[in-house]
Design a protein around this motif. Structure first.
Motif, short mmCIF file in Angstrom:
data_model
loop_
_atom_site.label_atom_id
_atom_site.label_comp_id
_atom_site.label_asym_id
_atom_site.label_seq_id
_atom_site.Cartn_x
_atom_site.Cartn_y
_atom_site.Cartn_z
N MET A 41 10.11 -6.00 36.61
CA MET A 41 10.12 -5.51 37.99
C MET A 41 10.04 -6.70 38.94
SD MET A 41 7.87 -2.00 37.76
CE MET A 41 6.44 -2.69 36.96
N PRO A 42 11.00 -6.81 39.85
CA PRO A 42 11.17 -8.04 40.61
C PRO A 42 10.07 -8.41 41.60
CG PRO A 42 12.71 -6.38 41.38
CD PRO A 42 12.01 -5.81 40.18
N VAL A 43 9.42 -7.46 42.24
CA VAL A 43 8.47 -7.82 43.30
C VAL A 43 7.08 -7.23 43.12
CG1 VAL A 43 10.28 -8.23 45.01
CG2 VAL A 43 9.29 -5.95 44.81
N VAL A 44 6.77 -6.66 41.97
CA VAL A 44 5.46 -6.05 41.76
C VAL A 44 4.36 -7.09 41.86
CG1 VAL A 44 3.97 -4.97 40.03
CG2 VAL A 44 6.24 -4.08 40.42
N GLU A 45 3.36 -6.79 42.70
CA GLU A 45 2.20 -7.66 42.87
C GLU A 45 0.95 -7.09 42.22
OE1 GLU A 45 1.89 -8.00 47.09
OE2 GLU A 45 3.81 -9.02 47.28
N TYR A 46 0.91 -5.77 42.07
CA TYR A 46 -0.25 -5.09 41.49
C TYR A 46 0.26 -4.07 40.50
CZ TYR A 46 -4.53 -2.33 41.15
OH TYR A 46 -5.64 -1.67 40.69
N LEU A 47 -0.21 -4.18 39.26
CA LEU A 47 0.19 -3.26 38.20
C LEU A 47 -1.05 -2.82 37.45
CD1 LEU A 47 2.27 -1.86 36.34
CD2 LEU A 47 2.39 -3.99 35.06
N SER A 48 -1.35 -1.53 37.49
CA SER A 48 -2.50 -0.99 36.75
C SER A 48 -2.03 0.10 35.81
CB SER A 48 -3.53 -0.42 37.73
OG SER A 48 -4.59 0.18 36.99
N LEU A 49 -2.26 -0.14 34.52
CA LEU A 49 -1.95 0.83 33.48
C LEU A 49 -3.20 1.16 32.68
CD1 LEU A 49 1.36 -0.79 32.19
CD2 LEU A 49 1.11 1.05 33.85
N ASN A 50 -4.36 0.87 33.22
CA ASN A 50 -5.62 1.04 32.52
C ASN A 50 -5.94 2.51 32.27
OD1 ASN A 50 -6.10 0.89 35.54
ND2 ASN A 50 -7.99 1.82 34.84
N GLY A 51 -6.76 2.75 31.25
CA GLY A 51 -7.29 4.07 31.00
C GLY A 51 -6.25 5.11 30.62
N ASN A 52 -5.25 4.72 29.86
CA ASN A 52 -4.26 5.65 29.35
C ASN A 52 -4.36 5.68 27.83
OD1 ASN A 52 -2.41 6.76 31.54
ND2 ASN A 52 -2.52 4.61 32.10
N ASN A 53 -3.38 6.23 27.18
CA ASN A 53 -3.32 6.26 25.72
C ASN A 53 -2.17 5.37 25.23
OD1 ASN A 53 -5.47 8.09 25.39
ND2 ASN A 53 -4.11 9.80 25.85
N LEU A 54 -2.04 4.22 25.85
CA LEU A 54 -0.97 3.29 25.51
C LEU A 54 -1.37 2.49 24.28
CD1 LEU A 54 -0.20 2.11 29.12
CD2 LEU A 54 1.04 3.82 27.79
N SER B 23 7.04 -9.38 27.73
CA SER B 23 6.17 -9.56 28.89
C SER B 23 6.02 -8.24 29.64
CB SER B 23 6.77 -10.62 29.82
OG SER B 23 8.03 -10.18 30.28
N ALA B 24 6.22 -7.14 28.93
CA ALA B 24 6.24 -5.84 29.59
C ALA B 24 4.96 -5.52 30.33
CB ALA B 24 6.53 -4.76 28.57
N THR B 25 3.85 -6.06 29.89
CA THR B 25 2.59 -5.74 30.53
C THR B 25 2.25 -6.72 31.64
OG1 THR B 25 1.47 -6.97 28.81
CG2 THR B 25 1.61 -4.58 28.54
N SER B 26 3.17 -7.58 32.01
CA SER B 26 2.89 -8.63 32.98
C SER B 26 3.81 -8.52 34.18
CB SER B 26 3.12 -10.00 32.34
OG SER B 26 2.48 -10.09 31.12
N PRO B 27 3.27 -8.22 35.36
CA PRO B 27 4.16 -8.19 36.52
C PRO B 27 4.75 -9.57 36.75
CG PRO B 27 1.87 -7.98 37.19
CD PRO B 27 1.89 -7.96 35.70
N ARG B 28 6.03 -9.62 37.01
CA ARG B 28 6.76 -10.89 37.12
C ARG B 28 6.19 -11.78 38.22
NH1 ARG B 28 13.18 -10.87 37.50
NH2 ARG B 28 13.04 -10.51 35.29
N SER B 29 6.01 -11.25 39.41
CA SER B 29 5.50 -12.06 40.50
C SER B 29 4.08 -11.67 40.85
CB SER B 29 6.39 -11.89 41.74
OG SER B 29 6.38 -10.54 42.15
#
Length: 185
Positions: A117-130, A138-144
């Motif tokens: 994702m080109p401009v994501v600054e905040y990504l929260s995927l916590n507390g799921n069943n992932l 690098s799927a779990t890492s926002p690019r920027s």
């Protein structure tokens, strides 16, 4: 407004025909059921449906046509009952800066598209069943991004090495992540 449907039959909210709508907040109402965004909303930049009991998914099957939201910058769906694989349509939103899908029941692995994702600054995927292998991409890492939250999920293989390339990362929370392996340099 503290609208609450606790103990009541689920409701279905359809957002449609509001071409000039820029911000939609249904947050903190305890709404049980579903919200559908299924028509073009070309001006919608901010969606907050957090703190409800919304179920299903955030994809076409769940009534969310994310492709109809070309200028969406903020999607906050924290603390609901969404229970599907992570929506792929989110990763295709070109202006999305803030994405919070934490506190739900999303399942499966995180698609590599989430790391692109080109401009994501905040990504929260916590507390799921992932789950799955975190080292594969690098799927779990926002690019920027400057903040990423993954805690209360179970991934194999430790922290992805791609994190070492994130020069703007200021917050990384991997509490109760089920870490094994080495930390990246």
């Amino acid at each position: 407004m503290n609208v609450s449907a606790s103990g009541a039959a689920p409701v279905s909210v359809h957002v449609t025909g509001l071409g000039a709508l820029e911000s939609l907040s249904l947050a903190g109402n305890g709404i049980v059921g579903a919200v559908a965004i299924a028509s073009p909303l070309p001006a919608l930049r901010h969606v907050n449906v957090s703190g409800n009991q919304l179920s299903g998914g955030l994809d076409l099957d769940g009534g969310w046509d994310l492709a109809s939201l070309p200028v969406l910058e903020v999607l906050d769906a924290y603390n609901n009952n969404f229970s599907s694989p992570l929506p792929l349509g989110v990763a295709g939103l070109p202006r999305l800066r803030y994405l919070d899908l934490g506190g739900n029941y999303f399942t499966g692995e995180i698609s590599a598209a989430y790391g692109a994702m080109p401009v994501v600054e905040y990504l929260s995927l916590n507390g799921n069943n992932l789950q799955g292998a975190s080292r594969r991409s690098s799927a779990t890492s926002p690019r920027s991004g400057s903040s990423t939250w993954w805690y209360y999920n179970m991934f194999d293989g430790g922290i992805p090495p791609a994190l070492s390339a994130l020069r703007n990362l200021t917050v990384l929370d991997v509490f109760n992540y089920g870490l094994t392996g080495r930390e990246p340099a």
